[in-house]
Every structure is written in structure tokens, then in C-alpha cells.
Design an enzyme around this catalytic site. Structure first.
Site, PDB file in Angstrom:
ATOM      1  N   HIS A  50       0.837  -1.208   0.000  1.00  0.00           N
ATOM      2  CA  HIS A  50       0.000   0.000   0.000  1.00  0.00           C
ATOM      3  C   HIS A  50       0.873   1.260   0.000  1.00  0.00           C
ATOM      4  CE1 HIS A  50      -3.817  -2.143   1.729  1.00  0.00           C
ATOM      5  NE2 HIS A  50      -3.174  -2.897   0.849  1.00  0.00           N
ATOM      6  N   GLU A 159     -12.939   1.205  -5.573  1.00  0.00           N
ATOM      7  CA  GLU A 159     -13.638   2.469  -5.809  1.00  0.00           C
ATOM      8  C   GLU A 159     -13.070   3.234  -6.994  1.00  0.00           C
ATOM      9  OE1 GLU A 159     -14.757   3.480  -1.117  1.00  0.00           O
ATOM     10  OE2 GLU A 159     -13.468   4.834  -2.269  1.00  0.00           O
ATOM     11  N   TYR A 169     -12.452  10.934   1.879  1.00  0.00           N
ATOM     12  CA  TYR A 169     -13.041   9.812   1.139  1.00  0.00           C
ATOM     13  C   TYR A 169     -13.328   8.592   2.015  1.00  0.00           C
ATOM     14  CZ  TYR A 169     -12.633  12.839  -2.747  1.00  0.00           C
ATOM     15  OH  TYR A 169     -12.805  13.933  -3.567  1.00  0.00           O
ATOM     16  N   TYR A 180     -10.886  -9.598   5.130  1.00  0.00           N
ATOM     17  CA  TYR A 180     -10.442 -10.729   4.339  1.00  0.00           C
ATOM     18  C   TYR A 180     -10.737 -12.041   5.061  1.00  0.00           C
ATOM     19  CZ  TYR A 180      -7.976  -7.479   1.289  1.00  0.00           C
ATOM     20  OH  TYR A 180      -7.666  -6.465   0.408  1.00  0.00           O
TER      21      TYR A 180
END
Length: 294
Positions: A50, A159, A169, A180
Site C-alpha cells: 500500500h 472504488e 473519502y 479478508y
């Protein structure tokens, strides 16, 4: 202007922690010279993913760059079923961290004076928007000034967003994903006042990747459409979004289960190019060119 920008996952010298970095160099002939790191995100941790590191330019001397949430931990529901209020304490919601943010910089790495959080106590001035999870692409439409972004959701909730100055957001407070494996609830809600909704989302996730606004002449019926790729298992595909301004009016899956698409770009010839991410380590991956069936 002959500048090349490189964004990357950057390790510390001990290789135990990483963050997102940005370097600028000049292209002289076939060589890069005067390479200099112009930005280092305040997003250090030991997580392996990430990083974000996607870039888009607005043509006015600014660049946008994404920084993912760096896999920062989530706070699950309490035993009584109530959501842990610390969701809003996640780094993606913290203006003192670059984790989970879209940043706006001048193209030399300095901060534009009109960024939304310049001068706010405790806020990092590079931040343009907050509440992002794992941004996979940015695309700027110079005709409308619209910045489009897409990002991975967890087991659902990929998204497509329009990123606007100073907006939140929502990650991880709101969203459409789930934990998960377990499939249990992550978010406090699907929506919340003061937090933005995506223009489109996917449940289950397609492993969204790449983002292109088509402006060419080879596919005239697709002009002004957005395209994203999908990398996830049975949901591999190229998705075409018809848009009217900032509203998605239709979506069409193409090349379903054909390729694991890492990126999608328009070439100078007006054809569509796909970067294919081979699922077999060590094997070559291809660039695929799409042409109209005339």
C-alpha cells in the site's frame, strides 16, 4: 520539459521500514542526469504494501501523488457488536500523516500555497485529500480540471473517485468492503456526512488497476470514456465507464478473464495499450495493443 519523475517504495538503510519517495531527473539524450529526491512521505512503517506512488500532472506546474495507508491496522467491532470508535483515529484520517492521502506538490517538490491544509496546526501541507486506502491510479482531465482516482477495497469496495480539494473519502470509517477471509464488517457505515461517496464501486473486488481517460480518434464512440483494469482471479477484465461530467452513466466489462491487467494507457497513435501482469513469477509479461475491429 524533459523532466522524468520516478515514484517508488523506499526502504530505510536497515530495510525494516519503508515509505513512498519521489525523484526528479532530466532526460538528456538517452540518459537521466541530475537525479534528486524531491519528496519523502511521512508514512514509514514495517508493512510490505500500500505504497500508492501514482502520479498525475495538471499541466499548471503541479503534480498529484498518492500514498497508500501502508496497511495500517484496523479496529474491529467490539464484542458487543458496536464499532470501535478508533476507526476515525486511523492514519488515513490523520492530517499529521501522509498515509492514505492524495498529495499535491509543485513539480520541484515544494508545497503550493493554495493547498487546503496549508497553515493548519498539526496538518501536513502537502495533503490534497484524505481517507484513501490503496490508490492504484490517478488520471487528470485537463478539459474539466477533474482528478479521477481508483483504489483497492478489502474483499469488496474497489472504488472509482473524483478527488477534490480538502475532501475526505472515508477509509476506513465508511466503505463497501469486508474483512479478508472472515467477511465480517469493517466500516461504521456505508456513508457518513462529511465523507465522499465513490462514483462507482465493485463488490466483489476486481482488483482494480490502471486508469485512462480516452481522448483519441481510433475509437470515436469511446471518446471521453474512462477505462480501468482488473487483476483479481475470475474478475480479470477491462472496464469501460461512460461518464457525463463527473457522473458514471454506464459500465461495460470487456476482455473478461482474458488478462490480468496492471495498467491501461492511450498511445500517441490513439490505440489502447494494456500492461499485462503475468501471474507466473519470472515469466515475461506482455504489452497488449487494442485496435478497432474494422
Amino acid at each position: 520539459n524533459k523532466y522524468i519523475f520516478l515514484s517508488y517504495a523506499k526502504p530505510r538503510n536497515d530495510n525494516k521500514k519503508g515509505t513512498t519517495g519521489l525523484t526528479r531527473a532530466r532526460l538528456v539524450g538517452d540518459r537521466l542526469v541530475d537525479a534528486k529526491e524531491i519528496f519523502e512521505a511521512k508514512a514509514w512503517n514495517e508493512a510490505p504494501g500500500h505504497f500508492g506512488a501514482r502520479i498525475a500532472f495538471d499541466g499548471q506546474g503541479h503534480l498529484f501523488m498518492s500514498v497508500g495507508d501502508r496497511m495500517a491496522g484496523l479496529f474491529p467491532r467490539r464484542p458487543d457488536g458496536a464499532m470501535d470508535p478508533n476507526l476515525e483515529g486511523h492514519p488515513a484520517q490523520n492530517l499529521g500523516s501522509h498515509q492514505g492521502k492524495i498529495l499535491r506538490l509543485n513539480d520541484d517538490g515544494t508545497v503550493p500555497n493554495d493547498n487546503p491544509f496549508v497553515g493548519r496546526a498539526g496538518a501536513l501541507p502537502e495533503i490534497w485529500s484524505l481517507g484513501q486506502r490503496n490508490p492504484q491510479a490517478l488520471a487528470y482531465d485537463p478539459a474539466t480540471g477533474t482528478l479521477w482516482e481508483n483504489e483497492h477495497g478489502p474483499q469488496g469496495g474497489d472504488e472509482l473517485n473524483v478527488i477534490e480539494k480538502g475532501k475526505n473519502y472515508g477509509w476506513p470509517v465508511i466503505g463497501y468492503g469486508a474483512n479478508y477471509t472472515l467477511g465480517t464488517e469493517i466500516h461504521a457505515a456505508r456513508n457518513k456526512e462529511g465523507m465522499e461517496q465513490p462514483k462507482a464501486f465493485f463488490v466483489p473486488s476486481i482488483g482494480i488497476s490502471g486508469l485512462m481517460l480516452y481522448t483519441g480518434d481510433q475509437f470515436p464512440n469511446w471518446k471521453g470514456n474512462l477505462f480501468v483494469g482488473g487483476m483479481s482471479g475470475n474478475y480479470r477484465q477491462l472496464v469501460r465507464f461512460a461518464v457525463n461530467g463527473q457522473v458514471v452513466t454506464n459500465r461495460e466489462p470487456l476482455l473478461v478473464r482474458e488478462y490480468r491487467i496492471r495498467d491501461v494507457r492511450q498511445g500517441p497513435d490513439g490505440f489502447v495499450y494494456l500492461a499485462i501482469d503475468n501471474q507466473f513469477p519470472g515469466q515475461p509479461s506482455n504489452i497488449i495493443r487494442l485496435e478497432p475491429n474494422k
